[in-house]
Scaffold this motif. Structure first.
Motif, short mmCIF file in Angstrom:
data_model
loop_
_atom_site.label_atom_id
_atom_site.label_comp_id
_atom_site.label_asym_id
_atom_site.label_seq_id
_atom_site.Cartn_x
_atom_site.Cartn_y
_atom_site.Cartn_z
N ASN A 206 0.77 -1.22 -0.13
CA ASN A 206 -0.01 -0.06 -0.07
C ASN A 206 0.95 1.18 0.03
OD1 ASN A 206 -2.03 2.14 1.86
ND2 ASN A 206 -3.02 0.62 0.25
N SER B 11 3.35 5.74 -6.79
CA SER B 11 2.42 6.87 -6.83
C SER B 11 3.34 8.09 -7.49
CB SER B 11 2.57 7.36 -5.41
OG SER B 11 1.70 6.25 -4.44
N ILE C 240 -0.42 8.28 -9.35
CA ILE C 240 -1.36 7.54 -8.50
C ILE C 240 -1.51 7.70 -7.06
CG2 ILE C 240 -2.03 5.97 -10.66
CD1 ILE C 240 -0.43 3.97 -9.30
N ILE D 45 -4.29 6.05 -4.77
CA ILE D 45 -4.84 4.53 -4.88
C ILE D 45 -3.69 3.75 -4.34
CG2 ILE D 45 -6.34 4.85 -6.40
CD1 ILE D 45 -4.58 3.61 -8.69
N ARG D 46 -2.41 4.48 -3.92
CA ARG D 46 -1.42 3.87 -3.19
C ARG D 46 -0.81 2.38 -3.61
NH1 ARG D 46 0.70 6.83 -1.70
NH2 ARG D 46 1.81 5.88 0.24
N ILE D 47 0.23 2.47 -4.38
CA ILE D 47 0.70 1.16 -4.58
C ILE D 47 2.18 1.45 -4.79
CG2 ILE D 47 0.79 -0.69 -6.37
CD1 ILE D 47 -1.57 0.58 -7.77
N ILE E 25 -4.17 -4.18 -0.72
CA ILE E 25 -4.23 -3.26 -1.88
C ILE E 25 -5.89 -3.30 -2.25
CG2 ILE E 25 -3.85 -3.52 -4.55
CD1 ILE E 25 -1.46 -2.84 -2.62
N ALA F 55 -6.43 0.08 -6.90
CA ALA F 55 -5.04 -0.22 -7.21
C ALA F 55 -4.96 -1.45 -8.01
CB ALA F 55 -4.32 -0.58 -5.80
N GLU F 56 -5.74 -2.61 -7.83
CA GLU F 56 -5.68 -3.67 -8.47
C GLU F 56 -6.03 -3.40 -9.90
OE1 GLU F 56 -8.55 -7.52 -9.55
OE2 GLU F 56 -8.67 -6.83 -7.26
N PHE G 147 -5.66 -0.71 -11.57
CA PHE G 147 -4.68 0.35 -12.24
C PHE G 147 -3.24 -1.03 -12.79
CE2 PHE G 147 -0.33 2.02 -12.21
CZ PHE G 147 -0.60 3.11 -13.18
#
Length: 366
Positions: free
Chosen positions: A85, A216, A221, A224-226, A249, A253-254, A256
């Motif tokens: 995350n 990010s 992004i 949406i925190r990846i 997650i 995010a998935e 994306f």
């Protein structure tokens, strides 16, 4: 409380400077946070809008499938990937290992802040160059029996890259000393020859290497925190994975990660546009008399303000109050005379020019 229409500019500044995001709710130009303004493409937003109900109502997939999706994007084996995350989740897990850590400073504060008391050594980067001396850093890591060494490249806030050849030499020195090298490459996509400077393709050659990357920044992004961690060390990967909860997650995010591979050329083009804007911005800032401007490798620029002018906190507040522009001052960072330094994110050419003019006014050079 969130500022309203009756709040003064000074009160807005006090509020904003105490926050860690949510800036889009207030009306100012953000030259503080660091992200790609030219990505993702509108197609991704349209897709999310069309599937909004499903993305909100349904559980995302688990870590195994997420790792496969990330692996397809970065062309790495999923068994070497952990998806988080944002990079911040990995930093917290690393701190929770309770191992002796060494970090060059100034750097991204969270690596030091998250570590338990007495478990982090701050290795000072020497002014005025702020370049990492690999030999001295390795010697200090060995002397302090560090089990984790962290290098952010390009570094935050200095925007300076540590050459890949130097990082490989550091890995080789640390190999016999039970020390994992964490290389944070969150801004590598903005560097000149960033793909060839990245260690991702060399990951299988070093059991003492792990790469952390916040998506990010480069992919724009933040909301949406990846992030991901990449390592060929199966034991270390397993230890990191144990620190994650089952659904770390979210569905956005998935989604994306599922769609990002089709945007590869658009992503490359967006990074090239960021580099072009940044390089022009660097030239503009370099023309300000008395200002020391460090040549950037990331999408932000590290500057020492003129010695005979206002301090960095004063400049930051005046830019906000008088020009509605927000930048990052470095007071409190671990570096000599930290109140003379600022970090300025590059935005569009128009916004960069406006900031340069405003900065000259604040410095009484207009």
């Amino acid at each position: 409380m969130m500022p309203d229409k009756t709040t003064t500019a000074e009160e807005r500044y006090e509020y904003i400077s105490s926050q860690h995001g949510g800036y889009w709710r207030d009306n100012f130009i953000d030259h503080n946070y660091l992200y790609n303004l030219y990505f993702p493409p509108e197609d991704f937003f349209s897709h999310c809008t069309e599937n909004l109900h499903q993305l909100i109502l349904n559980y995302p997939v688990g870590q195994s499938e997420i790792a496969h999706l990330a692996g397809k994007l970065i062309q790495q084996p999923p068994e070497q990937i952990v998806v988080g995350n944002g990079a911040a989740e990995f930093i917290k897990i690393l701190a929770g290992m309770n191992r002796q850590m060494i970090v060059p400073v100034p750097s991204f504060n969270e690596y030091v802040n998250a570590a338990p008391a007495g478990k982090v050594v701050e290795f000072p980067l020497q002014a005025p160059s702020f370049q990492l001396d690999v030999n001295s850093f390795a010697d200090e890591a060995i002397r302090t029996k560090a089990r984790i060494a962290v290098v952010v490249s390009p570094n935050n806030p200095t925007s300076l890259l540590v050459p890949k050849s130097e990082l490989i030499r550091l890995l080789e020195i640390l190999l016999d000393h039970n020390c994992i090298l964490i290389v944070d490459e969150s801004f590598i996509d903005f560097a000149e020859n960033g793909e060839s400077e990245s260690l991702e393709k060399d990951i299988g050659d070093f059991q003492n290497l792990a790469i952390i990357k916040s998506m990010s920044k480069a992919y724009g992004i933040c909301g949406i925190r990846i992030g991901y961690l990449l390592t060929a060390n199966t034991d270390f990967r397993a230890q990191i994975q144990q620190g994650l909860h089952i659904w770390n997650i979210n569905g956005f995010a998935e989604e994306f990660l599922r769609r990002a591979p089709q945007y590869k050329q658009q992503f490359k083009t967006s990074c090239e546009k960021v580099q072009e804007d940044r390089d022009e911005f660097y030239t503009l800032l370099s023309l300000i008399p008395g200002m020391v401007v460090y040549k950037p490798a990331a999408n932000y620029i590290f500057c020492r303000l003129p010695d005979d002018g206002p301090s960095a906190p004063e400049v930051t507040e005046r830019l906000f109050v008088e020009h509605n522009i927000y930048i990052k001052h470095c007071q409190g960072k671990t570096l000599p005379e930290s109140d003379r330094y600022v970090r300025i994110a590059s935005r569009t050419k128009k916004e960069n020019l406006a900031l340069t003019k405003a900065l000259r006014t604040v410095l009484e050079l207009a």
